[in-house]
Design a protein around this motif. Structure first.
Motif, PDB file in Angstrom:
ATOM      1  N   ARG A 130     -28.277  37.936  56.800  1.00 32.98           N
ATOM      2  CA  ARG A 130     -29.734  37.816  56.829  1.00 32.98           C
ATOM      3  C   ARG A 130     -30.178  36.436  56.351  1.00 32.98           C
ATOM      4  NH1 ARG A 130     -31.172  43.621  53.908  1.00 32.98           N
ATOM      5  NH2 ARG A 130     -30.957  44.957  55.750  1.00 32.98           N
ATOM      6  N   ALA A 131     -29.522  35.944  55.298  1.00 30.71           N
ATOM      7  CA  ALA A 131     -29.926  34.656  54.722  1.00 30.71           C
ATOM      8  C   ALA A 131     -29.621  33.498  55.658  1.00 30.71           C
ATOM      9  CB  ALA A 131     -29.232  34.452  53.378  1.00 30.71           C
ATOM     10  N   ILE A 132     -28.439  33.506  56.289  1.00 32.06           N
ATOM     11  CA  ILE A 132     -28.083  32.369  57.140  1.00 32.06           C
ATOM     12  C   ILE A 132     -28.717  32.454  58.520  1.00 32.06           C
ATOM     13  CG2 ILE A 132     -25.931  31.915  55.923  1.00 32.06           C
ATOM     14  CD1 ILE A 132     -24.411  33.283  58.163  1.00 32.06           C
ATOM     15  N   ALA A 133     -29.298  33.601  58.856  1.00 31.64           N
ATOM     16  CA  ALA A 133     -30.002  33.745  60.126  1.00 31.64           C
ATOM     17  C   ALA A 133     -31.485  33.399  60.008  1.00 31.64           C
ATOM     18  CB  ALA A 133     -29.857  35.174  60.652  1.00 31.64           C
ATOM     19  N   ASP A 211     -29.811  27.351  63.117  1.00 26.46           N
ATOM     20  CA  ASP A 211     -30.189  25.971  62.849  1.00 26.46           C
ATOM     21  C   ASP A 211     -31.390  25.985  61.906  1.00 26.46           C
ATOM     22  OD1 ASP A 211     -28.256  24.914  64.557  1.00 26.46           O
ATOM     23  OD2 ASP A 211     -29.592  25.005  66.300  1.00 26.46           O
ATOM     24  N   PRO A 212     -31.497  24.992  61.028  1.00 26.64           N
ATOM     25  CA  PRO A 212     -32.656  24.952  60.129  1.00 26.64           C
ATOM     26  C   PRO A 212     -33.973  25.006  60.898  1.00 26.64           C
ATOM     27  CG  PRO A 212     -31.008  23.356  59.437  1.00 26.64           C
ATOM     28  CD  PRO A 212     -30.549  23.893  60.765  1.00 26.64           C
ATOM     29  N   GLY A 213     -34.844  25.916  60.479  1.00 30.91           N
ATOM     30  CA  GLY A 213     -36.140  26.058  61.115  1.00 30.91           C
ATOM     31  C   GLY A 213     -36.140  26.862  62.392  1.00 30.91           C
ATOM     32  N   VAL A 214     -34.970  27.377  62.794  1.00 30.84           N
ATOM     33  CA  VAL A 214     -34.874  28.150  64.051  1.00 30.84           C
ATOM     34  C   VAL A 214     -34.212  29.496  63.754  1.00 30.84           C
ATOM     35  CG1 VAL A 214     -34.145  28.112  66.463  1.00 30.84           C
ATOM     36  CG2 VAL A 214     -34.544  25.960  65.260  1.00 30.84           C
ATOM     37  N   PRO A 215     -34.967  30.452  63.225  1.00 29.89           N
ATOM     38  CA  PRO A 215     -34.356  31.739  62.844  1.00 29.89           C
ATOM     39  C   PRO A 215     -33.776  32.482  64.033  1.00 29.89           C
ATOM     40  CG  PRO A 215     -36.755  31.851  62.711  1.00 29.89           C
ATOM     41  CD  PRO A 215     -36.409  30.410  62.944  1.00 29.89           C
ATOM     42  N   ILE A 216     -32.773  33.284  63.729  1.00 25.22           N
ATOM     43  CA  ILE A 216     -32.097  34.120  64.727  1.00 25.22           C
ATOM     44  C   ILE A 216     -32.539  35.559  64.533  1.00 25.22           C
ATOM     45  CG2 ILE A 216     -29.862  35.025  65.479  1.00 25.22           C
ATOM     46  CD1 ILE A 216     -28.597  32.417  64.478  1.00 25.22           C
ATOM     47  N   ASP A 217     -32.863  36.241  65.626  1.00 18.40           N
ATOM     48  CA  ASP A 217     -33.140  37.675  65.568  1.00 18.40           C
ATOM     49  C   ASP A 217     -31.820  38.424  65.507  1.00 18.40           C
ATOM     50  OD1 ASP A 217     -35.919  37.419  65.685  1.00 18.40           O
ATOM     51  OD2 ASP A 217     -35.897  37.323  67.883  1.00 18.40           O
TER      52      ASP A 217
END
Length: 287
Positions: A130-133, A211-217
Motif C-alpha cells: 500500500r505504501a509503495i503504491a 513512480d513518485p506522484g503517480v499512484p497505482i490502483d
C-alpha cells in the motif's frame, strides 16, 4: 561460540550458524539484503545464554543454495526453505529487511511453526505494498527496487570490489560498524555467492512500486490470508531512509497482538548499531 554446519533442506544444501545449546528455546534469525547468516553474530552472542539461536544463509546468499533462475526465488520457495529448517515444533522467528518478509510469510502461512514474531526494520507485505503504491515518500524511497530489477544490476554492483553495493548499503545511514573483520567477512560472503541470487529476491517479488506522484490502483486482496495471530514485536530504528514510518502504518489491522518499540538513534542497521539494546528489548518482551 558460533558453530557452522550444512543442512539439507528440501533437497538443497544450506549453510547454518548456531549459538547456544540444544534444549534452549529455539530462535530463528533471518537476515536481509545484502547480508548473510553471520551478520547476526553480535546479537546472537547476547541471546545465546537463553536461546538456541539459528541463522541460515538464506537462498541465494553466502554458501547456501543459489539457483540462477528468477522464478526460484518466489516467496513460497523462500518460506518453504525455512519451514524445512524449523521442522515440526514452533520457534521464535526474528527477521530484518527481506528476512522479515520470510518471517511474516511463516507467521501468516505456517502459523503452526511460529510461537512469537520479532521484526526489526522490516515490513508486512500488504502494508508495504500500500505504501509503495501510493506515489508518496515511500514510493520515492523505494525506487531502488526498480533499479535492482534491471537485468544488469548484479554486474554493476559487483564491479570494483563491490564499491557501488557498498555505497548503496550505506546511503544516508550509519555503517560505521561495517569495518575490519566484519567487512571482510561480508565481502567474502558476496564473493562466494555472487549477487544474482540475492537480487533475484527483488526480481521475483510481485511488489509494484509506483513512480513518485503517480499512484497505482491495487486489486482487492483477501486480507484475512495475511493476518498474524501470534504475539509480534516490531523494533524500529527511526532514522531508516529506505523504510519510512508509512511503511508500517496500519500494521495493527493485520496483527491483533502487536508491540511497537522505537529506537530514535538507530536506522535500518539498528541490529548492528545497538545490539545490546535490541537484545534487552527481546529478552524483556519474551518475559
Amino acid at each position: 561460540m558460533m558453530r557452522v554446519t550444512e543442512k539439507e533442506l528440501n533437497g538443497h544444501t544450506f549453510t547454518v550458524r548456531e549459538w547456544g545449546v540444544e534444549g534452549l528455546p529455539k530462535m530463528l534469525l533471518l537476515h536481509g539484503f545484502p547480508e548473510y547468516g553471520g551478520a547476526w553474530n553480535d546479537l546472537a552472542l547476547l541471546l545465546s545464554d537463553r536461546f538456541h539461536c539459528i541463522a541460515p544463509d538464506q537462498r541465494g546468499y553466502g554458501a547456501s543454495y543459489a539457483p540462477q533462475e528468477v522464478e526460484a526465488y518466489a516467496m513460497e520457495a523462500l518460506v518453504g526453505d525455512m519451514a524445512a529448517l524449523i521442522g515440526s515444533e514452533p520457534v521464535i522467528v526474528v527477521g530484518h529487511d527481506w528476512g522479515s518478509a520470510v518471517a511474516y510469510g511463516l507467521a501468516m502461512f505456517r502459523p503452526d511453526l511460529v510461537s512469537h514474531l520479532i521484526v526489526a526494520n522490516g515490513v508486512h507485505p500488504i502494508v508495504f505494498q500500500r505504501a509503495i503504491a501510493a506515489g508518496g515518500a515511500q514510493s520515492e524511497a523505494s525506487q531502488y527496487i526498480n533499479k535492482l530489477r534491471n537485468p544488469k544490476s548484479d554486474a554493476v554492483l559487483e564491479a570494483d570490489g563491490f564499491s557501488r553495493l557498498m555505497d548503496m548499503f550505506s546511503s544516508h545511514m550509519d555503517t560505521s560498524w561495517l569495518t575490519g573483520d566484519v567487512l571482510e567477512a561480508q565481502k567474502a560472503a558476496w564473493r562466494k555467492s555472487g549477487l544474482r541470487g540475492m537480487i533475484n529476491w527483488y526480481r521475483a517479488s510481485p511488489l509494484a512500486v509506483a513512480d513518485p506522484g503517480v499512484p497505482i490502483d491495487l486489486p482487492d486482496m483477501p486480507l484475512e490470508r495475511f493476518m498474524v495471530y501470534c504475539p509480534h514485536l516490531l523494533i524500529w530504528g527511526e532514522g531508516d531512509t529506505a523504510l519510512l514510518p508509512e511503511a508500517n502504518a496500519g500494521l495493527e489491522e493485520f496483527v491483533p497482538d502487536l508491540t511497537r518499540v522505537s529506537i530514535p538513534d538507530g536506522d535500518h542497521w539498528v541490529l548492528h548499531q545497538h545490539p545490546k539494546r535490541v537484545a534487552g528489548l527481546i529478552r524483556d518482551w519474551l518475559g
